[in-house]
Scaffold this active site. Structure first.
Site, PDB file in Angstrom:
ATOM      1  CG  ASP A  45      -4.164   5.436  12.401  1.00  2.09           C
ATOM      2  OD1 ASP A  45      -5.569   6.192  12.347  1.00  2.09           O
ATOM      3  OD2 ASP A  45      -3.512   5.025  11.462  1.00  2.09           O
ATOM      4  CB  VAL A  56       3.159  -6.578   4.497  1.00  2.00           C
ATOM      5  CG1 VAL A  56       3.300  -7.492   5.650  1.00  2.00           C
ATOM      6  CG2 VAL A  56       2.388  -5.383   4.895  1.00  2.00           C
ATOM      7  N   GLY A  58       0.698  -1.250  -0.126  1.00  2.00           N
ATOM      8  CA  GLY A  58      -0.398   0.218  -0.101  1.00  2.00           C
ATOM      9  C   GLY A  58       0.919   1.357  -0.101  1.00  2.00           C
ATOM     10  N   GLY A  59       0.380   2.168  -0.011  1.00  2.00           N
ATOM     11  CA  GLY A  59       0.797   4.010   0.176  1.00  2.00           C
ATOM     12  C   GLY A  59       1.783   3.911   1.731  1.00  2.00           C
ATOM     13  CE  LYS A 114       2.434  -4.418   9.734  1.00  2.00           C
ATOM     14  NZ  LYS A 114       1.520  -3.659   9.638  1.00  2.00           N
TER      15      LYS A 114
END
Length: 739
Positions: free
Chosen positions: A219, A107, A102-103, A122
């Protein structure tokens, strides 16, 4: 901002908003949000790439994070692990394959060669390292993420490792065989209330622990909550949001930076108002707000302001009240709806004070149905018992054989009528559990290890055997208390097993008792421990081991007479309860050696291998000025237990004036090369008797840092008389919450 930058920002915002919607609504949303045909084509391609990348259980990324890379980089999503990183990790980690992209990160599934375990590596996008040079950015990231790496809790996904290679930042976590809460919600829409409660409870436990350690998450969202195969929730990516902000050099402060802030410091659907405005003084209550937003989504199927673009959600968090939860879901208990409303208050002061308060409400909501069912079973059982009084033996047998049908309760069998709730239908698992309980009572290393093996075999046969999980927790706790293993190993293992026990049976007194025990023996959370002990006693006042735990707590905080009273209650409940060693310790610590000798000699008569009884008897003999007997008793203890009582033997030698022998014992201990921090309490006692105050305090500090066994007794234990007038002693007690 150039026109090209502005165009790209508009595309990112539109794609982020689309990703917050159900898949079937995204194309229509983009068509309305992006007027320019060329920009719409780019946005559609980016949406497709991000949507594909968001499906892996290891990725914990928001929609905005997935939309972050520039369009030119989307075509490179299949690139292999950079050669420089592979070279740097060679010998430590073997990369298996890419499992998600992803951005924010790519992973990889990897193998930790040193420990023989699967891990998730990651690799963060280099584009996130804005600001100054790569070296300083990496240092800032690692400095922030180190705080999260210290967290060890059953509901927190551990951080195993992190580092930097050139401009590349990476971190490593366990590989979780399961799925994210986001994936579960995509599949099912919303969760049943009880499952929602369980997930929220697990996350609240994680937050309560992290906040006590001074770590915020920043988050909280479904994509950062992983569900393992057992249904337990683990909160992942602690420290990553702040670490990335640190790597970028600063936190966003202006309105123009507000949308980009969501890429690192939060996710629009779950951000607290003070987080939206970039308030630099945000505290743990921002995490509570995000938990409220997650709870809202679990119970209704959508986040509070879902369906709007990211910037519109941010604005709504600042000024709008979400639609009442009860208007969307009528089966949500009032207490839970009220809690979610409080969590989503705009002002932090109007939210619950901390995650512990949230946890209490969630646990009460989980316990309510079970408590009602247990009460009904108990009422049926009492009716059967009353019916047995005065009946002939054969009639009792017949009544027992038909009790379940008469009472319409298939779980009401002979074992229940006899008051023995086995907790498992597997007789072999039950037998293993009983063997384990007998061995736990020995408190000796070999007995505790064998007990642990029996309990583990029991849960292998029946993974829902709550009592056996509580037994595992007790075995680990006593292995730590008696110095057989490091607290760093004992505490997480004991807590995980105890929490597993109460997750299976929220009314199980054994599980609550062992968790309360941990709170004061190793964690020194005195007020919380007393509340937990009293709660456990309310669940079952007839559990004798719980009375012993309460007595140990009361003694630790200087309430010796109350402690002895609890031991008397334990003996009244069950005369075979092994209270002698603990009562002997209390008598020694309050300077009453005569009754100490009586109870400890009786304990040794029953079991000559009780090393702790020999140790405490030596202290009682010292108080009675019987040095030869003190030395002999402590020598027997050292022969039985090893390092812990060898340190205590040095103390006895020093007390009777045999300083040379004391130093020889200590030197032999130090020559072993073993980490002795877990014996800090006992080594400090020996050095205090030798008059070496600085060395004594060095070992006390080591015990403090280690949360070593027996440190909970520091305020009351005999043997530290020479240190009590030193200001360092009072300072240590204050830091432990004992002053």
């Amino acid at each position: 901002m150039t026109p090209a930058d502005a165009r790209w920002e508009a595309i990112k915002t539109a794609v982020a908003g689309a990703l917050e919607l159900p898949p079937e609504d995204r194309a229509a949303f983009l068509t309305e949000a992006v007027v320019d045909p060329d920009a719409l084509g780019e946005a559609s391609r980016l949406l497709a790439a991000c949507d594909a990348a968001s499906g892996d259980a290891l990725l914990a990324m928001s929609a905005a994070e997935l939309a972050a890379p520039i369009l030119a980089e989307v075509t490179d999503l299949e690139a292999q692990l950079p050669a420089e990183l592979r070279a740097a990790l060679s010998g430590r980690y073997t990369i298996d394959r890419e499992v998600g992209r992803g951005g924010m990160a790519t992973v990889y599934l990897a193998r930790d060669e040193r420990h023989g375990r699967l891990v998730a590596l990651k690799l963060l996008s280099p584009d996130l390292n804005l600001g100054s040079g790569a070296t300083s950015a990496a240092a800032r990231f690692q400095r922030e993420i180190e705080f999260a790496a210290r967290l060890s809790h059953p509901h927190i996904l551990p951080l195993y490792d992190s580092g930097a290679v050139g401009e590349l930042l990476y971190y490593i976590t366990p590989y979780v065989d399961g799925e994210t809460l986001r994936e579960r919600l995509r599949r099912e829409g919303r969760l049943p209330t009880r499952e929602s409660l369980r997930v929220l409870r697990d996350v609240a436990r994680a937050l309560a622990f992290a906040h006590r350690e001074g770590v915020l998450h920043r988050d909280i969202k479904p994509a950062n909550i992983l569900l393992n195969r057992d249904g337990d929730a683990l909160l992942g990516d602690f420290g990553v949001a702040k670490g990335l902000a640190a790597a970028q050099g600063s936190f966003p402060r202006t309105d123009a930076e507000l949308t980009d802030a969501a890429l690192v410091l939060g996710t629009p659907a779950y951000m607290a108002p003070e987080q939206v405005t970039g308030d630099p003084s945000i505290d743990h209550r921002a995490d509570l707000y995000a938990l409220g937003a997650v709870a809202y989504e679990l119970l209704t199927g959508a986040a509070p302001f879902a369906g709007r673009p990211g910037y519109a959600q941010l604005a709504a968090h600042l000024s709008e009240v979400p639609e009442p939860l009860t208007a969307q879901s009528r089966d949500v208990p009032r207490s839970l709806a009220d809690l979610v409303n409080r969590l989503l208050e705009k002002r932090p002061d109007d939210r619950p004070a901390d995650a512990t308060e949230v946890l209490a409400v969630l646990e009460a909501a989980l316990e309510a149905p079970a408590r009602s069912a247990r009460w009904q079973r108990g009422a049926r059982l009492r009716r059967v018992r009353r019916g047995l009084l005065g009946m002939p033996a054969i009639a009792v047998v017949l009544s027992l054989s038909s009790a379940s049908s008469v009472e319409e309760d298939p779980g009401l069998d002979t074992a229940m009528v006899e008051g023995s709730e086995r907790g498992t239908a597997d007789p072999e698992a039950y037998d293993l559990y009983l063997r384990g309980r007998r061995l736990v009572d020995t408190r000796q290393r070999d007995g505790l290890l064998r007990a642990l093996a029996h309990f583990e075999q029991a849960v292998d046969r029946d993974s829902m055997y709550a009592q056996a999980w509580a037994g595992i927790a007790d075995a680990w706790t006593f292995l730590g208390i008696f110095g057989h293993v490091s607290p760093r190993e004992a505490i997480p293992s004991a807590r995980a097993a105890g929490e597993r026990a109460v997750a299976i049976d929220s009314l199980l007194v054994e599980g609550h008792a062992t968790l309360a025990h941990l709170l004061f023996v190793f964690e020194w959370r005195w007020a919380e421990a007393e509340r937990a002990l009293e709660h456990a006693i309310a669940l079952n006042p007839e559990y004798p081991l719980l009375r012993m735990y309460y007595a140990s707590f009361l003694h630790s905080v200087g309430r010796a007479e109350e402690a002895l009273a609890q031991l008397a209650v334990a003996t009244e409940i069950d005369p075979l309860t092994p209270t002698g060693v603990l009562s002997g310790r209390i008598y020694v610590d309050v300077g009453r050696p005569e009754p100490a000798v009586r109870v400890l000699e009786r304990e040794i008569e029953l079991d000559p291998r009780r090393d702790l009884a020999h140790q405490l008897l030596a202290h009682a003999y010292l108080q009675l000025d019987r040095p030869a007997e003190a030395i002999a008793s402590m020598q027997r203890a050292a022969a039985l237990s090893g390092a812990r009582d060898r340190a205590q033997l040095a103390y006895v030698y020093a007390r009777v004036g045999a300083s040379q022998e004391a130093r020889q014992v200590l030197e032999s201990l130090l020559r072993t090369g073993e980490p002795l921090e877990r014996l800090g309490f006992h080594l400090a006692m020996a050095y205090s008797a030798l008059g070496e105050r600085d060395e004594a305090f060095r070992w006390l500090e080591a015990g403090y840092e280690e949360h070593a066994a027996s440190m909970n007794l520091l305020a009351v234990s005999a043997g530290f008389e020479s240190l009590r007038s030193d200001p360092r002693f009072a300072d240590l007690l204050r830091r432990m919450g004992l002053l």
